[in-house]
Design a protein around this motif. Structure first.
Motif, PDB file in Angstrom:
ATOM      1  N   PRO A  52       0.818  -1.217   0.000  1.00  0.00           N
ATOM      2  CA  PRO A  52       0.000   0.000   0.000  1.00  0.00           C
ATOM      3  C   PRO A  52       0.851   1.266   0.000  1.00  0.00           C
ATOM      4  O   PRO A  52       1.828   1.358   0.731  1.00  0.00           O
ATOM      5  CB  PRO A  52      -0.813  -0.099   1.300  1.00  0.00           C
ATOM      6  N   ARG A  53       0.481   2.237  -0.815  1.00  0.00           N
ATOM      7  CA  ARG A  53       1.223   3.495  -0.872  1.00  0.00           C
ATOM      8  C   ARG A  53       1.171   4.260   0.447  1.00  0.00           C
ATOM      9  O   ARG A  53       2.056   5.035   0.758  1.00  0.00           O
ATOM     10  CB  ARG A  53       0.678   4.389  -1.988  1.00  0.00           C
ATOM     11  N   GLY A  54       0.123   4.011   1.225  1.00  0.00           N
ATOM     12  CA  GLY A  54      -0.056   4.717   2.486  1.00  0.00           C
ATOM     13  C   GLY A  54       1.002   4.443   3.539  1.00  0.00           C
ATOM     14  O   GLY A  54       1.062   5.140   4.542  1.00  0.00           O
ATOM     15  N   ILE A  55       1.848   3.442   3.316  1.00  0.00           N
ATOM     16  CA  ILE A  55       2.886   3.156   4.307  1.00  0.00           C
ATOM     17  C   ILE A  55       4.067   4.114   4.176  1.00  0.00           C
ATOM     18  O   ILE A  55       4.875   4.217   5.087  1.00  0.00           O
ATOM     19  CB  ILE A  55       3.387   1.694   4.242  1.00  0.00           C
ATOM     20  N   GLY A  56       4.153   4.807   3.053  1.00  0.00           N
ATOM     21  CA  GLY A  56       5.235   5.767   2.847  1.00  0.00           C
ATOM     22  C   GLY A  56       6.425   5.157   2.138  1.00  0.00           C
ATOM     23  O   GLY A  56       6.636   3.941   2.169  1.00  0.00           O
ATOM     24  N   TYR A  65      10.458  -8.195   0.759  1.00  0.00           N
ATOM     25  CA  TYR A  65       8.992  -8.214   0.710  1.00  0.00           C
ATOM     26  C   TYR A  65       8.509  -7.266  -0.383  1.00  0.00           C
ATOM     27  O   TYR A  65       8.577  -6.057  -0.220  1.00  0.00           O
ATOM     28  CB  TYR A  65       8.398  -7.774   2.052  1.00  0.00           C
ATOM     29  N   THR A  66       8.048  -7.820  -1.494  1.00  0.00           N
ATOM     30  CA  THR A  66       7.544  -6.988  -2.579  1.00  0.00           C
ATOM     31  C   THR A  66       6.045  -7.141  -2.768  1.00  0.00           C
ATOM     32  O   THR A  66       5.432  -6.364  -3.497  1.00  0.00           O
ATOM     33  CB  THR A  66       8.252  -7.324  -3.907  1.00  0.00           C
ATOM     34  N   ARG A  67       5.452  -8.114  -2.125  1.00  0.00           N
ATOM     35  CA  ARG A  67       4.014  -8.371  -2.236  1.00  0.00           C
ATOM     36  C   ARG A  67       3.396  -8.373  -0.846  1.00  0.00           C
ATOM     37  O   ARG A  67       3.965  -8.925   0.096  1.00  0.00           O
ATOM     38  CB  ARG A  67       3.747  -9.732  -2.896  1.00  0.00           C
ATOM     39  N   LEU A  68       2.232  -7.790  -0.748  1.00  0.00           N
ATOM     40  CA  LEU A  68       1.528  -7.711   0.527  1.00  0.00           C
ATOM     41  C   LEU A  68       1.340  -9.094   1.140  1.00  0.00           C
ATOM     42  O   LEU A  68       1.558  -9.292   2.331  1.00  0.00           O
ATOM     43  CB  LEU A  68       0.178  -7.011   0.335  1.00  0.00           C
ATOM     44  N   ALA A  69       0.961 -10.065   0.319  1.00  0.00           N
ATOM     45  CA  ALA A  69       0.700 -11.414   0.832  1.00  0.00           C
ATOM     46  C   ALA A  69       1.932 -12.040   1.484  1.00  0.00           C
ATOM     47  O   ALA A  69       1.801 -12.906   2.354  1.00  0.00           O
ATOM     48  CB  ALA A  69       0.177 -12.306  -0.285  1.00  0.00           C
ATOM     49  N   GLN A  70       3.125 -11.600   1.095  1.00  0.00           N
ATOM     50  CA  GLN A  70       4.348 -12.133   1.696  1.00  0.00           C
ATOM     51  C   GLN A  70       4.449 -11.765   3.175  1.00  0.00           C
ATOM     52  O   GLN A  70       5.185 -12.402   3.923  1.00  0.00           O
ATOM     53  CB  GLN A  70       5.588 -11.602   0.969  1.00  0.00           C
ATOM     54  N   LEU A  71       3.732 -10.742   3.595  1.00  0.00           N
ATOM     55  CA  LEU A  71       3.807 -10.279   4.978  1.00  0.00           C
ATOM     56  C   LEU A  71       2.873 -11.052   5.898  1.00  0.00           C
ATOM     57  O   LEU A  71       2.969 -10.926   7.119  1.00  0.00           O
ATOM     58  CB  LEU A  71       3.488  -8.782   5.046  1.00  0.00           C
ATOM     59  N   ALA A 110       2.951   2.611   9.446  1.00  0.00           N
ATOM     60  CA  ALA A 110       3.126   1.622   8.381  1.00  0.00           C
ATOM     61  C   ALA A 110       2.577   0.265   8.816  1.00  0.00           C
ATOM     62  O   ALA A 110       1.904  -0.416   8.039  1.00  0.00           O
ATOM     63  CB  ALA A 110       4.597   1.493   7.994  1.00  0.00           C
ATOM     64  N   LEU A 111       2.833  -0.119  10.058  1.00  0.00           N
ATOM     65  CA  LEU A 111       2.325  -1.397  10.549  1.00  0.00           C
ATOM     66  C   LEU A 111       0.800  -1.410  10.580  1.00  0.00           C
ATOM     67  O   LEU A 111       0.176  -2.408  10.235  1.00  0.00           O
ATOM     68  CB  LEU A 111       2.894  -1.691  11.939  1.00  0.00           C
ATOM     69  N   SER A 113      -1.439  -3.853   8.365  1.00  0.00           N
ATOM     70  CA  SER A 113      -2.399  -4.731   9.038  1.00  0.00           C
ATOM     71  C   SER A 113      -3.789  -4.586   8.447  1.00  0.00           C
ATOM     72  O   SER A 113      -4.491  -5.577   8.215  1.00  0.00           O
ATOM     73  CB  SER A 113      -2.441  -4.425  10.539  1.00  0.00           C
ATOM     74  N   GLU A 114      -4.185  -3.336   8.189  1.00  0.00           N
ATOM     75  CA  GLU A 114      -5.514  -3.085   7.610  1.00  0.00           C
ATOM     76  C   GLU A 114      -5.615  -3.659   6.199  1.00  0.00           C
ATOM     77  O   GLU A 114      -6.632  -4.254   5.837  1.00  0.00           O
ATOM     78  CB  GLU A 114      -5.812  -1.583   7.604  1.00  0.00           C
TER      79      GLU A 114
END
Length: 69
Positions: A13-17, A29-35, A53-54, A58-59
């Motif tokens: 997400p761009r919102g993490i900065g 980590y390049t994909r959200l699902a990897q997290l 960012a966390l 999480s959201e």
């Protein structure tokens, strides 16, 4: 890159900065699902990954039915 952007190919997400995005990409980590399942404390030690960012990560994971570890 052809578009002149230095933003790596990622669906984070761009919102993490930008600092958090760079830190996560550098850590592999390049994909959200990897997290999914990764402990928040493990991500928090990365330079640039703070409470905002966390929360955003999480959201975004929750929207996909996933969560941090």
């Amino acid at each position: 890159m052809a578009d002149g952007s230095d933003r790596p190919e990622t669906d984070l997400p761009r919102g993490i900065g930008a600092p958090a995005t760079r830190a996560l990409v550098t850590a592999g980590y390049t994909r959200l699902a990897q997290l999914a399942g990764v402990p928040a404390a493990e991500l928090a030690v990365l330079h640039g990954v703070g409470p905002k960012a966390l929360r955003v990560l999480s959201e975004a994971l929750a929207e996909q039915g996933l969560s941090l570890g």
